[in-house]
Design an enzyme around this catalytic site. Structure first.
Site, short mmCIF file in Angstrom:
data_model
loop_
_atom_site.label_atom_id
_atom_site.label_comp_id
_atom_site.label_asym_id
_atom_site.label_seq_id
_atom_site.Cartn_x
_atom_site.Cartn_y
_atom_site.Cartn_z
N CYS A 4 0.85 -1.20 0.00
CA CYS A 4 0.00 0.00 0.00
C CYS A 4 0.88 1.24 0.00
CB CYS A 4 -0.89 -0.02 1.24
SG CYS A 4 -2.02 1.38 1.36
N HIS A 15 -9.18 -3.78 -2.02
CA HIS A 15 -8.20 -3.00 -1.26
C HIS A 15 -8.58 -1.51 -1.25
CE1 HIS A 15 -3.89 -2.16 -0.01
NE2 HIS A 15 -4.29 -0.97 -0.42
N GLU A 16 -8.89 -0.97 -2.43
CA GLU A 16 -9.22 0.46 -2.51
C GLU A 16 -10.57 0.75 -1.85
OE1 GLU A 16 -6.85 2.38 -3.19
OE2 GLU A 16 -5.57 0.86 -4.10
N HIS A 42 -10.13 1.21 1.74
CA HIS A 42 -9.69 2.58 2.06
C HIS A 42 -10.89 3.52 2.20
CE1 HIS A 42 -5.36 2.63 2.08
NE2 HIS A 42 -5.27 2.04 0.89
#
EC number: 3.5.1.88
Length: 179
Positions: A102, A144-145, A148
């Site tokens: 990341c 993953h994004e 966030h």
């Protein structure tokens, strides 16, 4: 446009849920262009708006890795995307463990278990509703994004011990480079 600064953990913005984008205008389009430029300059595969301190539900990614053999028909595993207000509507039961890194947690990578396939709904820069079936690194990057945007760092998927060790390493990195 100058590249944007990437927020590095620990930082409370990275653990804050981003708000919905209510309209796509020139300011949002410029932000997305700057995000792509920042991502490419940092040699990343994806970048969420929260990683540059903008708490909006937007992320960009460009996955140009080799297609994985044996992926199901109709699932994309590569491509360049901007996703606004993304929402995963389907996750596979089948999971896979791969190493992730990341831009907000520099110089670390960890093995993370995630669903192998997914379906995501999102708006594109033309404010059109899109649906994408994704697999491989594309599916992993979307998850993953999207984490966030929900205020979740990928290291939260680790055991408590490994998470604590990763955060200590992140704190040490940040202290060293903020001098």
């Amino acid at each position: 446009m100058p590249k944007l600064s990437i927020v590095v953990a620990p930082d409370e913005r990275l653990t804050t849920r981003a708000s919905e984008v209510t309209g796509i205008n020139d300011k949002i389009k410029e932000l997305v262009n700057d995000m792509f430029e920042t991502m490419y300059n940092a040699e990343g595969l994806g970048l969420a708006a929260v990683q540059i301190g903008v708490l909006k539900r937007i992320f960009v990614m460009d996955i140009q890795l080799e297609d994985i053999k044996g992926e199901p028909v109709g699932y994309e595993s590569t491509g360049k995307f901007c996703m606004i207000n993304p929402e995963i509507t389907e996750l596979s039961d089948e999971q896979v463990i791969l190493k992730e890194g990341c831009l907000s947690i520099p110089e670390q990578s960890h093995e993370i278990r995630r669903p192998k396939y997914l379906t995501v709904k999102y708006k594109d820069l033309n404010n059109k509703e899109q649906t994408l079936k994704a697999s491989g690194w594309l599916a992993r990057c979307i998850q993953h994004e999207l984490d966030h945007l929900n205020g979740i760092l990928y290291i939260r998927h680790l055991s408590k011990l490994k998470y604590d060790m990763a955060m200590k390493k992140a704190e040490k990195f940040k202290r060293h480079y903020e001098r």
